[in-house]
Scaffold this motif. Structure first.
Motif, short mmCIF file in Angstrom:
data_model
loop_
_atom_site.label_atom_id
_atom_site.label_comp_id
_atom_site.label_asym_id
_atom_site.label_seq_id
_atom_site.Cartn_x
_atom_site.Cartn_y
_atom_site.Cartn_z
N LEU A 154 45.15 60.80 144.87
CA LEU A 154 45.37 59.22 144.95
C LEU A 154 43.53 58.92 145.22
CD1 LEU A 154 46.28 56.51 144.97
CD2 LEU A 154 47.41 56.30 147.08
N VAL A 157 42.86 59.98 141.73
CA VAL A 157 42.83 58.39 141.49
C VAL A 157 41.95 56.63 141.23
CG1 VAL A 157 45.34 56.79 140.46
CG2 VAL A 157 45.53 59.50 140.76
N LYS A 160 38.57 57.69 140.06
CA LYS A 160 38.73 57.72 138.13
C LYS A 160 38.13 56.81 137.65
CE LYS A 160 38.84 62.35 136.99
NZ LYS A 160 38.31 62.99 135.62
N SER A 185 38.05 65.68 138.87
CA SER A 185 39.54 66.80 138.42
C SER A 185 37.96 67.57 137.87
CB SER A 185 40.32 66.19 137.94
OG SER A 185 39.03 65.17 136.85
#
Ligand code: PDD
Length: 286
Positions: A154, A157, A160, A185
């Motif tokens: 999370l 996420v 990003k 990532s």
């Protein structure tokens, strides 16, 4: 497009591929994963990915769901059935399904295994490498064991999404001392003005990237000077070049950080060279 997904021993059409609602991966992110590059239909650095998979599972005390050889056959079959030549293969292992309760379930629980493969648009990725990517930095709000490749993603996420909002393609997490840990990532690298390449040492604060490890082999082989030490955002902004590494992008040039151009604002010469020779040092599965 993914057409066939492996789920617990079966190769299922994409629309029918699912796991139980009480899978611990779904409820607790009690799961680990691997992403391997597929290059010319072959898996890149399979041995290192399998080593990391076994280590991640061990750290969470999840049993290997099957032998490495059997997992390798699943990866290959999924790649074959989806006709992936250039792309990625994703493998996820969860602790399995059990009535929701925090402690590890009592007794034998069979781990859930999911594998899917997907094509990557080569031309698009190359265009991205030609242009270079922009980075947004953010405080690292993740947990203390980022060395384990869990699906607890999370913070990545959200990072990003924040990066995307500002037109950046990746986020770099920054620790409380102002040092870059890694990308959301990917692993983070800079090239100092002296030509010295710098990346943060492996440890609990970062994922030990397989691409990172193979790139270290490249640097050793080519006798390119590099050092493993934490670097600050200010150092990155003053660097000659910067780049990220991951299975999904191999070596990807960074041309801006927080909207400040890095070097001359174009992909660096050394970065481009490393990108072009990376696969010479990588293991390509038969
Ligand atoms: N991510 N750091 C983080 C936090 C990552 O999620 C990844 C990979 C890396 C690079 O590791 P490797 O070189 O082994 O890919 C570093 C994958 C690609 C993903 O989640 O899609």
């Amino acid at each position: 497009m993914t057409r066939v997904v492996y789920v617990n021993g079966r190769y299922l059409p994409y629309a029918q591929a699912g796991v139980h609602v009480e899978d611990r991966g779904f409820q607790f992110a009690d799961a680990i994963y691997e992403v391997c590059e597929v290059n010319g239909g072959r898996i890149v650095d399979e041995t290192r990915h399998m080593d990391r998979l076994e280590r991640s599972l061990g750290e969470l005390r999840i049993a290997m769901p099957m032998s490495r050889r059997a997992l390798g056959l699943v990866l290959r079959e999924v790649i074959r059935r989806n006709r992936v030549r250039t792309g990625l293969v994703y493998l996820q292992v969860t602790r399995g399904t059990a009535p929701r309760d925090f402690p590890f379930p009592a007794g034998e629980v069979t781990p859930t295994v999911v594998c899917l493969a997907r094509r990557v648009d080569d031309a698009r990725r190359d265009a991205r490498a030609t242009n270079g990517i922009a980075i947004k930095t953010l405080p690292d709000i993740r947990w203390g064991r980022c060395d384990i490749k869990t699906v607890m993603l999370l913070p990545a996420v959200l990072a990003k999404a924040a990066a995307e909002k500002e037109g950046a393609q990746e986020a770099w997490f920054v620790d409380p001392d102002g040092f870059v840990t890694e990308g959301a990532s990917s692993n983070a690298w800079i090239v100092e003005r002296s030509g010295m390449i710098v990346t943060r040492p492996a440890g609990n604060a970062i994922l030990p990237g397989v691409t990172r490890r193979t790139l270290v082999d490249v640097l050793d082989r080519e006798k390119i000077p590099f050092t493993e030490r934490p670097f600050s955002v200010d150092e990155a902004l003053a660097a000659r070049e910067a780049f990220i590494t991951s299975a999904s992008g191999t070596v990807m040039p960074v041309v801006a950080i927080d909207k400040v151009p890095i070097g001359d604002g174009r992909p660096g010469e050394l970065t481009r060279r490393l990108r072009s020779i990376f696969h010479q040092a990588a293991e390509l599965s038969p």
